[in-house]
Scaffold this active site. Structure first.
Site, PDB file in Angstrom:
ATOM      1  CG  HIS A  68     -80.990  36.946 -48.392  1.00 24.91           C
ATOM      2  ND1 HIS A  68     -80.339  37.267 -49.560  1.00 24.91           N
ATOM      3  CD2 HIS A  68     -81.195  35.608 -48.437  1.00 24.91           C
ATOM      4  CE1 HIS A  68     -80.158  36.174 -50.283  1.00 24.91           C
ATOM      5  NE2 HIS A  68     -80.669  35.147 -49.615  1.00 24.91           N
ATOM      6  CG  ASP A  83     -85.871  31.252 -44.294  1.00 23.69           C
ATOM      7  OD1 ASP A  83     -85.835  30.399 -43.390  1.00 23.69           O
ATOM      8  OD2 ASP A  83     -84.856  31.855 -44.696  1.00 23.69           O
ATOM      9  CG  HIS A  85     -80.516  32.280 -41.143  1.00 23.48           C
ATOM     10  ND1 HIS A  85     -81.838  32.176 -41.512  1.00 23.48           N
ATOM     11  CD2 HIS A  85     -79.845  32.610 -42.276  1.00 23.48           C
ATOM     12  CE1 HIS A  85     -81.959  32.453 -42.787  1.00 23.48           C
ATOM     13  NE2 HIS A  85     -80.764  32.705 -43.284  1.00 23.48           N
ATOM     14  CG  ASN A 118     -85.659  34.641 -47.967  1.00 21.90           C
ATOM     15  OD1 ASN A 118     -85.613  33.779 -47.100  1.00 21.90           O
ATOM     16  ND2 ASN A 118     -84.606  34.952 -48.699  1.00 21.90           N
TER      17      ASN A 118
HETATM   18 FE   LIG Z   1     -84.028  32.382 -46.500  1.00 19.21          FE
HETATM   19 FE   LIG Z   2     -80.639  32.675 -45.389  1.00 19.05          FE
END
Ligand SMILES: [Fe+2]
Ligand SMILES: [Fe+2]
Length: 266
Positions: A72, A12, A156, A44
């Site tokens: 996200h 990430d 993930h 992110n």
């Molecule tokens: Fe993340």
């Molecule tokens: Fe995540």
């Protein structure tokens, strides 16, 4: 054709701090380790919450070939259109059938090796109603052409046991299975008996003087008070944690896996 593919996996990438660190160091990592293909997780990239077209292009311009995603994914609404139009961007394959974009992609190294990248999201301790990640990955593998040189799986997920299970599920079928989402690197990199490289989490490229990339004050206040609190990214001082996997394109299996760490610039 080279006898191996050197794959750089970045976890990430957290906001401006993560993007700045890669701007400073990615080219030299690629040169030093003779990297052929780069995968990063983009969930992110945009100030900690989702991906924008501009932040994705910033990463592609630095040499990233594919950006995976996660829970996200839809934090930036405009991303739904962007992901639909650019096949270097993928989202978990076990999102609902209504989700825009794709769960896997096939791209090429400069020397013409096909590299398939699959993104899948876990079910344990993850908010959201995703379908079974194990079944979803199997469907992707059926769709991917048989002549690709490498198959890369970003799982993930929150829980190491679920991630380890996925690694075993794909042993001998994927080149590498690795975790993202926890933002903390694990030191369990290994090659499974049938040749699949595995690591439970790559760790974030972001500031570790934080709570998983976010400023301590807001995140800690929420933990202590259980009241809503503003989460803000730490915007400098990022470490890069990444993993390099050497793959034999003839067998698609891994020959080597090693972690690298570039500490923040002083
Ligand atoms: Fe993340
Ligand atoms: Fe995540």
């Amino acid at each position: 054709m080279p006898s191996s593919i050197n794959l750089l996996i970045i976890g990430d990438i957290i906001g401006k701090a993560g993007r700045r660190a890669l701007t400073s160091h990615l080219a030299s990592i690629i040169d030093e380790h003779n990297i052929d293909f780069v995968v990063g997780n983009g969930e992110n990239l945009a100030n900690g919450f989702g991906t924008t077209e501009a932040t994705a292009h910033e990463m592609f311009d630095l040499g990233v070939h594919v950006l995976t995603n996660g829970n996200h994914c839809w934090d930036q609404r405009d991303f739904m259109k962007v992901i639909d139009e650019d096949d270097r961007l993928i989202r978990p394959c076990n999102f609902t059938e209504h989700a825009p974009g794709r769960g896997w992609t096939l791209q090429e190294t400069a020397s013409g090796h096909g590299v398939a990248v699959i993104n899948v999201i876990g079910q344990v301790f993850m908010s959201g109603t995703w379908s079974c990640p194990f079944t979803a990955v199997d469907h992707c593998l059926q769709e991917i052409p048989k002549d690709v040189s490498a198959i890369v799986v970003d799982f993930h997920a929150e829980v190491t046991s679920e991630k380890i299970g996925m690694g075993w599920h794909l042993d001998g079928r994927a080149s590498v299975v690795y975790g993202t989402h926890t933002h903390i690197p694990t030191c369990d990199e290994i090659i499974r008996p049938k040749g699949t490289a595995y690591q439970s989490d790559i760790g974030m490229t972001g500031s570790y003087q934080s709570i998983i990339g976010m400023k301590v004050e807001g995140a800690l206040k929420k933990m202590i008070t259980r009241m809503p609190s503003r989460f803000e990214c730490v915007d400098r001082g990022a470490s890069i944690f990444a993993t390099i996997v050497q793959i034999n394109p003839a067998t698609r299996m891994a020959k080597n896996i090693k972690r690298i760490h570039i500490p923040p610039s002083s």
